[in-house]
Write an enzyme that holds these catalytic residues in place. Structure first.
Site, PDB file in Angstrom:
ATOM      1  N   ASN A 131     -78.564  22.117-127.951  1.00 34.69           N
ATOM      2  CA  ASN A 131     -77.629  21.442-128.951  1.00 34.69           C
ATOM      3  C   ASN A 131     -78.380  20.608-129.800  1.00 34.69           C
ATOM      4  OD1 ASN A 131     -78.176  20.028-126.104  1.00 34.69           O
ATOM      5  ND2 ASN A 131     -76.655  18.510-126.574  1.00 34.69           N
TER       6      ASN A 131
ATOM      7  N   GLU B 192     -78.140  17.265-132.118  1.00 35.35           N
ATOM      8  CA  GLU B 192     -77.007  16.156-132.579  1.00 35.35           C
ATOM      9  C   GLU B 192     -77.345  15.416-133.921  1.00 35.35           C
ATOM     10  OE1 GLU B 192     -76.758  13.510-129.327  1.00 35.35           O
ATOM     11  OE2 GLU B 192     -75.661  15.089-128.138  1.00 35.35           O
TER      12      GLU B 192
ATOM     13  N   CYS C 177     -73.449  22.406-130.728  1.00 35.66           N
ATOM     14  CA  CYS C 177     -73.529  22.816-129.537  1.00 35.66           C
ATOM     15  C   CYS C 177     -74.614  23.864-129.204  1.00 35.66           C
ATOM     16  CB  CYS C 177     -72.203  23.397-128.813  1.00 35.66           C
ATOM     17  SG  CYS C 177     -71.057  22.159-128.485  1.00 35.66           S
TER      18      CYS C 177
ATOM     19  N   GLU D 295     -74.481  26.493-127.349  1.00 37.53           N
ATOM     20  CA  GLU D 295     -74.137  28.140-127.377  1.00 37.53           C
ATOM     21  C   GLU D 295     -73.710  28.438-128.881  1.00 37.53           C
ATOM     22  OE1 GLU D 295     -73.085  25.301-125.882  1.00 37.53           O
ATOM     23  OE2 GLU D 295     -71.966  25.901-123.893  1.00 37.53           O
TER      24      GLU D 295
ATOM     25  N   CYS E 238     -67.438  24.224-124.085  1.00 42.32           N
ATOM     26  CA  CYS E 238     -66.566  23.601-124.708  1.00 42.32           C
ATOM     27  C   CYS E 238     -65.710  24.674-125.301  1.00 42.32           C
ATOM     28  CB  CYS E 238     -67.018  22.629-125.556  1.00 42.32           C
ATOM     29  SG  CYS E 238     -67.641  23.182-127.467  1.00 42.32           S
TER      30      CYS E 238
ATOM     31  N   CYS F  52     -66.915  26.257-128.491  1.00 42.60           N
ATOM     32  CA  CYS F  52     -68.051  27.434-128.189  1.00 42.60           C
ATOM     33  C   CYS F  52     -67.278  28.769-127.785  1.00 42.60           C
ATOM     34  CB  CYS F  52     -68.971  27.037-127.484  1.00 42.60           C
ATOM     35  SG  CYS F  52     -70.063  25.570-128.266  1.00 42.60           S
TER      36      CYS F  52
HETATM   37  N1  THU Z   1     -72.643  20.347-125.866  1.00 42.56           N
HETATM   38  C1  THU Z   1     -73.058  21.728-125.877  1.00 42.56           C
HETATM   39  O1  THU Z   1     -74.214  21.957-126.406  1.00 42.56           O
HETATM   40  N2  THU Z   1     -72.241  22.740-125.335  1.00 42.56           N
HETATM   41  C2  THU Z   1     -71.158  22.467-124.948  1.00 42.56           C
HETATM   42  O2  THU Z   1     -70.482  23.626-124.607  1.00 42.56           O
HETATM   43  C3  THU Z   1     -70.639  21.303-124.632  1.00 42.56           C
HETATM   44  C4  THU Z   1     -71.504  19.990-125.116  1.00 42.56           C
HETATM   45  C5  THU Z   1     -73.340  19.312-126.443  1.00 42.56           C
HETATM   46  C6  THU Z   1     -72.826  18.608-127.452  1.00 42.56           C
HETATM   47  C7  THU Z   1     -73.155  17.317-127.565  1.00 42.56           C
HETATM   48  O3  THU Z   1     -74.646  17.477-128.212  1.00 42.56           O
HETATM   49  C8  THU Z   1     -73.516  17.090-126.284  1.00 42.56           C
HETATM   50  O4  THU Z   1     -73.461  18.265-125.436  1.00 42.56           O
HETATM   51  C9  THU Z   1     -72.361  16.074-125.684  1.00 42.56           C
HETATM   52  O5  THU Z   1     -71.062  16.463-125.791  1.00 42.56           O
END
Ligand code: THU
Length: 160
Positions: free
Chosen positions: A62, A64, A73, A75, A112, A115
């Site tokens: 991920n 940010e 994210c 994925e 999530c 994704c």
């Molecule tokens: N995140 C992911 O990388 N994958 C997911 O399926 C759920 C959330 C990340 C996004 C963000 O950077 C952090 O987790 C918190 O939501």
């Protein structure tokens, strides 16, 4: 009125070592990717590793952003890179691991909704199921034989 029941099947493994060696290897790649996550805002670190049918492994974490919705994210970072680099390859499986700096994640963390939608696109595109394995930092691992199990009533090109 008719009631419709939707069933999904997941397999839960007590420990990563219960899984075949090649899956363990892929999950280790996901863990390495997780270490490279850029998550200064959530402190939640996610890594994903994708095995393609050309034997290449693509990883992502991920990423940010101070403008929160601009982040992505793990994925989707991985799957879009796989699609961009090897557009003709099929995705065999994806391993996902998530960990938080606040508390140790011991249970499987599923991808999530956004994704799942992104992965579903590739499952439809390649017309073959994508195996999904997901876990926390350690502990149980969940396996889905197809993304479809994680996203019933998918929105796909068939309705366009
Ligand atoms: N995140 C992911 O990388 N994958 C997911 O399926 C759920 C959330 C990340 C996004 C963000 O950077 C952090 O987790 C918190 O939501």
């Amino acid at each position: 009125m008719k009631e419709i029941k939707i069933e999904s099947t997941l397999y839960i493994f007590e420990d990563l070592n219960e899984l075949p060696k090649d899956v363990v290897k892929l999950m280790h790649k996901a863990k390495e990717a997780r270490e490279k996550a850029y998550a200064p805002y959530s402190n939640f670190y996610v890594g994903a590793a994708i095995l393609l049918d050309n034997n290449q492994v693509i990883t992502g974490s991920n990423q940010e952003n101070a403008s929160y919705p601009s982040g992505l994210c793990a994925e989707r970072t991985a799957i879009y890179y796989a699609g961009a680099k090897y557009p003709k390859a099929k995705i065999v499986r994806m391993a996902i691991t998530a960990g938080s700096k606040k508390n140790k994640t011991l249970s499987p963390i599923p991808p999530c909704g956004a994704c799942r939608q992104a992965i579903a696109e590739y499952e439809v595109k390649q017309d073959a199921p994508i195996e999904i394995y997901f876990m926390g930092e350690t502990g149980k691992v969940a396996k889905s034989n197809s993304l479809a199990n994680l996203l019933p009533l998918v929105f796909d090109k068939s309705v366009l």
